[in-house]
Design a protein around this motif. Structure first.
Motif, PDB file in Angstrom:
ATOM      1  N   TYR A  49      83.178  53.231  61.602  1.00 13.32           N
ATOM      2  CA  TYR A  49      82.038  53.775  60.880  1.00 13.32           C
ATOM      3  C   TYR A  49      80.735  53.012  61.092  1.00 13.32           C
ATOM      4  O   TYR A  49      79.733  53.332  60.483  1.00 13.32           O
ATOM      5  CB  TYR A  49      82.340  53.798  59.378  1.00 13.32           C
ATOM      6  CG  TYR A  49      82.816  52.465  58.879  1.00 13.32           C
ATOM      7  CD1 TYR A  49      81.936  51.433  58.595  1.00 13.32           C
ATOM      8  CD2 TYR A  49      84.179  52.213  58.743  1.00 13.32           C
ATOM      9  CE1 TYR A  49      82.373  50.195  58.180  1.00 13.32           C
ATOM     10  CE2 TYR A  49      84.626  50.983  58.320  1.00 13.32           C
ATOM     11  CZ  TYR A  49      83.717  49.976  58.032  1.00 13.32           C
ATOM     12  OH  TYR A  49      84.171  48.758  57.627  1.00 13.32           O
ATOM     13  N   GLY A  50      80.712  51.961  61.899  1.00  8.90           N
ATOM     14  CA  GLY A  50      79.472  51.201  62.018  1.00  8.90           C
ATOM     15  C   GLY A  50      79.531  50.158  63.103  1.00  8.90           C
ATOM     16  O   GLY A  50      80.322  50.253  64.040  1.00  8.90           O
ATOM     17  N   MET A  51      78.719  49.145  62.949  1.00  7.69           N
ATOM     18  CA  MET A  51      78.560  48.106  63.959  1.00  7.69           C
ATOM     19  C   MET A  51      79.697  47.079  63.903  1.00  7.69           C
ATOM     20  O   MET A  51      80.227  46.796  62.838  1.00  7.69           O
ATOM     21  CB  MET A  51      77.229  47.368  63.728  1.00  7.69           C
ATOM     22  CG  MET A  51      76.009  48.269  63.783  1.00  7.69           C
ATOM     23  SD  MET A  51      75.740  48.998  65.410  1.00  7.69           S
ATOM     24  CE  MET A  51      75.341  47.566  66.355  1.00  7.69           C
ATOM     25  N   THR A  52      80.007  46.512  65.054  1.00 10.13           N
ATOM     26  CA  THR A  52      80.972  45.424  65.128  1.00 10.13           C
ATOM     27  C   THR A  52      80.464  44.261  64.285  1.00 10.13           C
ATOM     28  O   THR A  52      79.280  43.941  64.302  1.00 10.13           O
ATOM     29  CB  THR A  52      81.158  44.988  66.588  1.00 10.13           C
ATOM     30  OG1 THR A  52      81.687  46.079  67.321  1.00 10.13           O
ATOM     31  CG2 THR A  52      82.085  43.787  66.709  1.00 10.13           C
ATOM     32  N   GLN A  53      81.365  43.646  63.541  1.00 11.98           N
ATOM     33  CA  GLN A  53      81.007  42.527  62.683  1.00 11.98           C
ATOM     34  C   GLN A  53      81.717  41.265  63.158  1.00 11.98           C
ATOM     35  O   GLN A  53      82.934  41.281  63.322  1.00 11.98           O
ATOM     36  CB  GLN A  53      81.446  42.808  61.241  1.00 11.98           C
ATOM     37  CG  GLN A  53      80.808  44.029  60.638  1.00 11.98           C
ATOM     38  CD  GLN A  53      81.494  44.440  59.335  1.00 11.98           C
ATOM     39  OE1 GLN A  53      82.699  44.343  59.207  1.00 11.98           O
ATOM     40  NE2 GLN A  53      80.697  44.910  58.395  1.00 11.98           N
ATOM     41  N   ASN A  54      80.935  40.181  63.354  1.00  9.01           N
ATOM     42  CA  ASN A  54      81.586  38.911  63.664  1.00  9.01           C
ATOM     43  C   ASN A  54      82.189  38.355  62.380  1.00  9.01           C
ATOM     44  O   ASN A  54      82.045  38.925  61.310  1.00  9.01           O
ATOM     45  CB  ASN A  54      80.618  37.920  64.332  1.00  9.01           C
ATOM     46  CG  ASN A  54      79.513  37.438  63.405  1.00  9.01           C
ATOM     47  OD1 ASN A  54      79.692  37.290  62.196  1.00  9.01           O
ATOM     48  ND2 ASN A  54      78.347  37.196  63.982  1.00  9.01           N
ATOM     49  N   ARG A  55      82.856  37.233  62.486  1.00  7.61           N
ATOM     50  CA  ARG A  55      83.611  36.697  61.349  1.00  7.61           C
ATOM     51  C   ARG A  55      82.734  36.499  60.110  1.00  7.61           C
ATOM     52  O   ARG A  55      83.106  36.891  59.009  1.00  7.61           O
ATOM     53  CB  ARG A  55      84.260  35.386  61.763  1.00  7.61           C
ATOM     54  CG  ARG A  55      85.135  34.760  60.692  1.00  7.61           C
ATOM     55  CD  ARG A  55      85.773  33.514  61.273  1.00  7.61           C
ATOM     56  NE  ARG A  55      86.555  32.806  60.299  1.00  7.61           N
ATOM     57  CZ  ARG A  55      86.597  31.487  60.219  1.00  7.61           C
ATOM     58  NH1 ARG A  55      85.888  30.750  61.044  1.00  7.61           N
ATOM     59  NH2 ARG A  55      87.343  30.898  59.331  1.00  7.61           N
ATOM     60  N   GLU A  56      81.572  35.908  60.263  1.00  4.50           N
ATOM     61  CA  GLU A  56      80.716  35.654  59.100  1.00  4.50           C
ATOM     62  C   GLU A  56      80.162  36.941  58.515  1.00  4.50           C
ATOM     63  O   GLU A  56      80.075  37.080  57.296  1.00  4.50           O
ATOM     64  CB  GLU A  56      79.607  34.661  59.451  1.00  4.50           C
ATOM     65  CG  GLU A  56      80.120  33.254  59.677  1.00  4.50           C
ATOM     66  CD  GLU A  56      81.016  32.736  58.545  1.00  4.50           C
ATOM     67  OE1 GLU A  56      80.629  32.832  57.367  1.00  4.50           O
ATOM     68  OE2 GLU A  56      82.121  32.238  58.844  1.00  4.50           O
ATOM     69  N   ASN A 108      89.196  57.110  47.977  1.00  6.07           N
ATOM     70  CA  ASN A 108      90.474  56.822  48.617  1.00  6.07           C
ATOM     71  C   ASN A 108      90.249  56.833  50.124  1.00  6.07           C
ATOM     72  O   ASN A 108      89.692  57.783  50.664  1.00  6.07           O
ATOM     73  CB  ASN A 108      91.526  57.866  48.230  1.00  6.07           C
ATOM     74  CG  ASN A 108      92.826  57.632  48.956  1.00  6.07           C
ATOM     75  OD1 ASN A 108      93.112  58.267  49.958  1.00  6.07           O
ATOM     76  ND2 ASN A 108      93.626  56.723  48.439  1.00  6.07           N
ATOM     77  N   THR A 109      90.656  55.774  50.788  1.00  3.57           N
ATOM     78  CA  THR A 109      90.502  55.665  52.237  1.00  3.57           C
ATOM     79  C   THR A 109      91.869  55.478  52.868  1.00  3.57           C
ATOM     80  O   THR A 109      92.629  54.604  52.452  1.00  3.57           O
ATOM     81  CB  THR A 109      89.588  54.474  52.596  1.00  3.57           C
ATOM     82  OG1 THR A 109      88.337  54.630  51.941  1.00  3.57           O
ATOM     83  CG2 THR A 109      89.370  54.387  54.090  1.00  3.57           C
ATOM     84  N   LYS A 110      92.158  56.296  53.869  1.00  4.19           N
ATOM     85  CA  LYS A 110      93.382  56.166  54.662  1.00  4.19           C
ATOM     86  C   LYS A 110      92.955  55.897  56.096  1.00  4.19           C
ATOM     87  O   LYS A 110      92.124  56.614  56.648  1.00  4.19           O
ATOM     88  CB  LYS A 110      94.209  57.450  54.594  1.00  4.19           C
ATOM     89  CG  LYS A 110      94.721  57.755  53.202  1.00  4.19           C
ATOM     90  CD  LYS A 110      95.506  59.052  53.182  1.00  4.19           C
ATOM     91  CE  LYS A 110      95.949  59.355  51.758  1.00  4.19           C
ATOM     92  NZ  LYS A 110      96.739  60.577  51.685  1.00  4.19           N
ATOM     93  N   MET A 111      93.521  54.843  56.682  1.00  4.77           N
ATOM     94  CA  MET A 111      93.127  54.443  58.032  1.00  4.77           C
ATOM     95  C   MET A 111      94.352  54.266  58.921  1.00  4.77           C
ATOM     96  O   MET A 111      95.399  53.854  58.456  1.00  4.77           O
ATOM     97  CB  MET A 111      92.391  53.102  57.995  1.00  4.77           C
ATOM     98  CG  MET A 111      91.167  53.074  57.152  1.00  4.77           C
ATOM     99  SD  MET A 111      90.298  51.487  57.255  1.00  4.77           S
ATOM    100  CE  MET A 111      91.401  50.414  56.351  1.00  4.77           C
ATOM    101  N   ARG A 112      94.141  54.568  60.185  1.00  4.02           N
ATOM    102  CA  ARG A 112      95.072  54.147  61.228  1.00  4.02           C
ATOM    103  C   ARG A 112      94.454  52.896  61.822  1.00  4.02           C
ATOM    104  O   ARG A 112      93.270  52.884  62.151  1.00  4.02           O
ATOM    105  CB  ARG A 112      95.207  55.215  62.310  1.00  4.02           C
ATOM    106  CG  ARG A 112      95.924  56.454  61.816  1.00  4.02           C
ATOM    107  CD  ARG A 112      95.870  57.531  62.846  1.00  4.02           C
ATOM    108  NE  ARG A 112      94.492  58.008  62.833  1.00  4.02           N
ATOM    109  CZ  ARG A 112      93.984  58.889  63.669  1.00  4.02           C
ATOM    110  NH1 ARG A 112      94.714  59.375  64.612  1.00  4.02           N
ATOM    111  NH2 ARG A 112      92.739  59.262  63.585  1.00  4.02           N
ATOM    112  N   CYS A 113      95.219  51.859  61.922  1.00  5.18           N
ATOM    113  CA  CYS A 113      94.683  50.586  62.400  1.00  5.18           C
ATOM    114  C   CYS A 113      95.385  50.136  63.676  1.00  5.18           C
ATOM    115  O   CYS A 113      96.597  50.289  63.817  1.00  5.18           O
ATOM    116  CB  CYS A 113      94.879  49.495  61.345  1.00  5.18           C
ATOM    117  SG  CYS A 113      94.022  49.787  59.812  1.00  5.18           S
ATOM    118  N   ILE A 114      94.593  49.590  64.557  1.00  2.00           N
ATOM    119  CA  ILE A 114      95.109  48.839  65.694  1.00  2.00           C
ATOM    120  C   ILE A 114      94.593  47.431  65.467  1.00  2.00           C
ATOM    121  O   ILE A 114      93.392  47.191  65.499  1.00  2.00           O
ATOM    122  CB  ILE A 114      94.597  49.383  67.039  1.00  2.00           C
ATOM    123  CG1 ILE A 114      95.008  50.841  67.214  1.00  2.00           C
ATOM    124  CG2 ILE A 114      95.106  48.504  68.186  1.00  2.00           C
ATOM    125  CD1 ILE A 114      94.389  51.513  68.426  1.00  2.00           C
TER     126      ILE A 114
END
Length: 129
Positions: A49-56, A108-114
């Motif tokens: 849904y958006g931009m890649t986020q680094n750890r911080e 409610n959010t349902k996700m498929r995750c890799i």
């Protein structure tokens, strides 16, 4: 040279499931250091849904969710796990509810995750999500 004992796939799966238990606990009792401890130093969140986020950036994103919402993990269902040395790859289903503290509607959010995990300092951690 240090000898590292090879873990069974089941042992790795149990450790990885523990990350989601920490995540659930963290949404109730936020702790920046505990949140960082679940991620490799170069961990990335790759949201659809958006931009890649680094750890911080990810820690800040999760902090805002945890402090401003009631966040409840409903289901974490691992489907497939592949372990290759100090890297592991998991396909899973993840479902959660988020209810704003200000009284808004529950989402409610349902996700498929890799998910990609990496062993860092002897512990499995999220590396890419």
């Amino acid at each position: 040279m240090e000898t590292v004992a090879k873990q069974s796939k089941e042992e790795v799966a149990r450790e990885i499931a523990g990350i989601y238990e920490m995540m659930a606990e963290g949404t109730l009792n936020w702790d920046d250091e505990k949140a960082r401890s679940m991620w490799t130093k170069d961990g990335l969140n790759l949201p659809a849904y958006g931009m890649t986020q680094n750890r911080e950036e990810l820690i800040e994103f999760c902090r805002e969710i945890a402090l401003n919402n009631k966040w409840e993990i409903l289901d974490y269902k691992p489907l497939e796990l592949f372990v290759h040395g100090d890297m592991a790859y998991e396909f899973s289903l993840f479902e959660h509810n988020t209810t704003p503290n200000d009284g808004g509607e529950t989402v409610n959010t349902k996700m498929r995750c890799i998910s990609v995990y990496k062993k860092e300092n002897g512990q499995w951690k999220l590396h890419r999500w």
